[in-house]
Design a protein around this motif. Structure first.
Motif, PDB file in Angstrom:
ATOM      1  N   UNK A  52       2.628   9.755   8.511  1.00 48.41           N
ATOM      2  CA  UNK A  52       3.009   9.593   7.108  1.00 48.41           C
ATOM      3  C   UNK A  52       3.944   8.415   6.880  1.00 48.41           C
ATOM      4  N   UNK A  53       4.043   7.520   7.855  1.00 46.27           N
ATOM      5  CA  UNK A  53       4.949   6.373   7.729  1.00 46.27           C
ATOM      6  C   UNK A  53       4.296   5.287   6.883  1.00 46.27           C
ATOM      7  N   UNK A  54       5.056   4.737   5.943  1.00 51.86           N
ATOM      8  CA  UNK A  54       4.472   3.731   5.047  1.00 51.86           C
ATOM      9  C   UNK A  54       4.326   2.388   5.757  1.00 51.86           C
ATOM     10  N   UNK A  55       3.444   1.560   5.193  1.00 51.31           N
ATOM     11  CA  UNK A  55       3.228   0.216   5.737  1.00 51.31           C
ATOM     12  C   UNK A  55       4.553  -0.570   5.734  1.00 51.31           C
ATOM     13  N   UNK A  56       5.342  -0.405   4.666  1.00 51.62           N
ATOM     14  CA  UNK A  56       6.608  -1.149   4.558  1.00 51.62           C
ATOM     15  C   UNK A  56       7.570  -0.750   5.678  1.00 51.62           C
ATOM     16  N   UNK A  57       7.618   0.548   5.990  1.00 49.95           N
ATOM     17  CA  UNK A  57       8.508   1.014   7.056  1.00 49.95           C
ATOM     18  C   UNK A  57       8.035   0.503   8.409  1.00 49.95           C
ATOM     19  N   UNK A 109      -2.210  -5.487   1.526  1.00 50.20           N
ATOM     20  CA  UNK A 109      -2.091  -5.395   0.069  1.00 50.20           C
ATOM     21  C   UNK A 109      -0.900  -6.160  -0.465  1.00 50.20           C
ATOM     22  N   UNK A 110      -0.038  -5.480  -1.214  1.00 43.62           N
ATOM     23  CA  UNK A 110       1.129  -6.086  -1.844  1.00 43.62           C
ATOM     24  C   UNK A 110       2.334  -5.161  -1.654  1.00 43.62           C
ATOM     25  N   UNK A 111       3.541  -5.600  -2.039  1.00 42.29           N
ATOM     26  CA  UNK A 111       4.736  -4.786  -1.736  1.00 42.29           C
ATOM     27  C   UNK A 111       4.679  -3.352  -2.280  1.00 42.29           C
ATOM     28  N   UNK A 112       4.166  -3.161  -3.484  1.00 45.48           N
ATOM     29  CA  UNK A 112       4.143  -1.813  -4.057  1.00 45.48           C
ATOM     30  C   UNK A 112       3.158  -0.915  -3.306  1.00 45.48           C
ATOM     31  N   UNK A 113       2.026  -1.475  -2.890  1.00 43.89           N
ATOM     32  CA  UNK A 113       1.059  -0.719  -2.082  1.00 43.89           C
ATOM     33  C   UNK A 113       1.685  -0.349  -0.735  1.00 43.89           C
TER      34      UNK A 113
END
Ligand code: FAD
Ligand code: FES
Ligand code: FES
Lengths: 262, 161
Positions: free
Chosen positions: A71-76, A96-100
Motif C-alpha cells: 500500500x506504499x504510494x509512488x511518492x513514498x 504519471x504526475x505528482x498528484x497521481x
C-alpha cells in the motif's frame, strides 16, 4: 458510477475476509480503478479500501534487498528508496504526475499489470518477489499477459521484495498526453548477470528481452546491443505508434539505458 | 449513506454521503465549496487538485470516505485571514498567470504543494510539478513565472512570451 458499499479495512485479515464475499473488489490508490468505475467498466458490490491499513505502508532496506509494503504510494517509494535503490526511486518518481504519485500504490500497479505500466518493468527487471496474504510469487511467474497476473480472486499484494542490483536504469519514452510509457526499458546489472525488462511494447504485457540480457551479461556496453533488433511480432499497434515503431524503440531505450550505466 | 466528517480549511465539517461519492463532489455539492473545479473527471487535468493531509491529490480520483478524518485544504483556504489574496494567488494576478481561470484553483494548489517541499524551485522543477495540471489558455509561461515570483525569486529577466 454504479452504486456500491464502501468499507475501510483496518487490517489485511479484515480485507481478505471482506474480499472473500464474492462481489467485493480491493481499492488501492484508486488511480486506475476510479476511472474504470466512472466508465462503468467495473461493478463491484462493495469496495474494500486498503488505504488505511498501516501494515501495508513501509519501505525497509537490508541484506541487499529493499522491501516495500503493497500500500506504499509512488511518492513514498521515490523518496524512501533514493539512497538504497536509486533506479527504482527514479522510476517511481516519474510515474504519471505528482498528484497521481501521492495516491497510486505499488500493489495496485502490479496487480493491475497494465501493459504500459512502469512498476512491472522494475519488478521483472530486478527479479523481485511479490508477497501476498497467502504466498510469495517470483516476478517471473507473476505476470501472465495484458492485465493478467497469477493473483487469485481476492488475493492482496502485501509487499514486494526487490534485490538491489549493482546498477540500474529505467529509460522511458513517455506518451506525452498520458505520461504512461510508449515503450520503456528497465536494465539491472547484478554480479551474476543482467536483466532487461520491457514495458509498453507487447500485447502480452511486460517481458524480458533474452537476447539483450545475454549480450549485456557477456559484455556490458552499448556496443554489445548496438545491432540487436527486437522482432515486431505481437507488439502493440495503436494510434500512438505502430508495431514496428515500438519494436524499434525497444532497441533505442535499451541502448539509452545502458549508456546511462557505463 | 454514512456521515462523513473531515477538517476542511481548518473547520470541522460533516455531511451524509453515498459510498461512491467522490471527494470533489463532497466538497462542491455537500459543502458548497465550488472553488475546486472539475475539468475532465478522468484524472488528467488537475483542475480538482486539493491537499489531503498535506499532499496534493486529484479530488475527482479519491472517494470522500477515504478522506474521512483527514485534514483537507482547498482553494477557499488560500486567501489571507482578512480576505485578501494569498501570496501565490497574488502572484498569479500580478504576472497574468490566468486567463479564463478554470484551471487556476488546481494550479494554485499544485504550486503550494511544490513550494512546501521546494521553496525556490527552478523553471524545470516547476514545469515537472505541473505535469498533471492542464491549462487550455495561457500556454503555461506566465503560470511558471507567477510560481517563481511567489517563491520570492526575481523574474524580471524572464521574457513575457
Ligand atoms: C494521469 C495518470 C497517469 C498515470 N501514469 C502512469 C505511468 O506513467 N506509469 C504507470 O505505471 N502508471 C501510471 N498511472 C497509473 C497509476 O500508477 C496507478 O496508481 C496504478 O496503476 C494503480 O495503483 P492504485 O493503487 O491506484 O490501484 P487502484 O486503482 O486502486 O487498483 C487497481 C487494481 O488493482 C487492485 N488492487 C489495488 N491494490 C491492490 C493490492 N494491494 N493487492 C491486490 N490488488 C490490488 C484493484 O482491485 C484494481 O483491480 C497513471 C494514472 C493516472 C491517473
Ligand atoms: S477533474 Fe480531476 S483531474 Fe480533471
Ligand atoms: S486559464 Fe483557462 S484553462 Fe488555464
Amino acid at each position: 458510477m454504479y452504486a456500491f458499499d464502501f468499507v475501510k479495512a483496518a487490517s489485511v485479515e479484515e480485507a481478505v475476509s471482506a474480499l472473500a464475499s464474492g462481489e467485493a473488489q480491493a481499492l488501492g490508490g484508486g488511480q486506475t480503478l476510479i476511472p474504470t468505475l466512472k466508465a462503468r467498466l467495473a461493478d463491484p458490490g462493495t469496495l474494500i479500501s486498503l488505504a488505511h491499513i498501516d501494515s501495508l505502508k513501509f519501505v525497509r532496506a537490508g541484506d541487499g534487498m529493499v522491501e516495500i509494503g503493497g500500500g506504499t504510494t509512488h511518492a513514498t517509494v521515490a523518496a524512501e528508496t533514493a539512497q538504497t535503490y536509486p533506479g527504482l526511486a527514479d522510476l517511481a518518481g516519474r510515474i504519471g504526475d505528482p498528484s497521481v504519485r501521492n495516491r497510486g500504490t505499488i500493489g495496485g500497479s502490479l496487480a493491475n499489470n497494465d501493459p504500459s505500466a512502469c512498476y512491472p518493468a522494475a519488478a521483472l527487471g530486478s527479479g523481485a518477489t511479490i508477497v501476498t496474504n497467502s504466498r510469495e510469487i517470483a516476478a517471473d511467474d507473476f505476470f501472465e499477459g495484458m492485465f493478467a497476473t497469477s493473483l487469485e480472486e481476492g488475493e492482496i499484494v502485501t509487499a514486494v521484495k526487490f534485490p538491489i542490483p549493482e546498477k540500474s536504469h529505467y529509460e522511458k519514452m513517455a506518451q506525452p498526453a498520458s505520461r504512461f510509457p510508449l515503450v520503456a526499458v528497465f536494465v539491472a546489472k547484478f554480479a551474476d548477470g543482467v536483466r532487461v525488462a520491457v514495458t509498453g511494447a507487447s500485447n502480452d504485457g511486460v517481458f524480458r528481452w533474452a537476447e539483450a540480457e545475454k549480450a549485456l551479461s557477456a559484455d556490458f556496453s552499448v556496443a554489445a546491443v548496438q545491432e540487436l533488433k527486437h522482432s515486431d511480432d505481437d507488439m502493440i499497434a495503436d494510434l500512438h505508434g505502430t508495431a514496428a515503431y515500438r519494436a524499434h524503440l525497444i532497441g533505442v531505450m535499451t541502448r539509452r539505458a545502458v549508456a546511462q550505466m557505463v | 449513506m454514512t456521515t462523513i466528517t473531515m477538517r476542511v480549511n481548518g473547520k470541522d465539517v460533516s455531511a451524509p454521503a453515498e459510498g461512491n461519492t467522490l471527494l470533489v463532489n463532497f466538497l462542491r455539492e455537500d459543502l458548497k465549496l465550488t472553488g475546486t473545479h472539475v475539468g475532465c473527471d478522468t484524472s488528467q487535468c488537475g483542475a480538482c487538485v486539493v491537499h489531503v493531509n498535506g499532499v496534493a491529490v486529484k479530488s475527482c480520483t479519491m472517494f470522500a470516505e477515504d478522506a474521512a478524518g483527514a485534514e483537507v485544504s482547498t482553494i477557499e483556504g488560500m486567501a489571507n485571514a482578512d480576505g485578501s489574496l494569498g501570496t501565490i494567488q497574488q502572484a498569479f494576478q500580478d504576472y497574468h498567470g490566468l486567463q479564463c481561470g478554470f484551471c487556476t484553483p488546481g494550479m494554485v494548489m499544485i504550486a503550494a504543494d511544490l513550494l512546501r517541499s521546494n521553496p525556490t524551485p527552478s523553471e524545470q522543477e516547476i514545469r515537472d510539478h505541473l505535469e498533471g495540471n492542464i491549462c487550455r489558455c495561457t500556454g503555461y509561461h506566465n503560470i511558471v513565472k507567477a510560481i517563481q515570483a511567489a517563491s520570492g525569486q526575481d523574474v524580471s529577466a524572464v521574457a513575457a512570451e
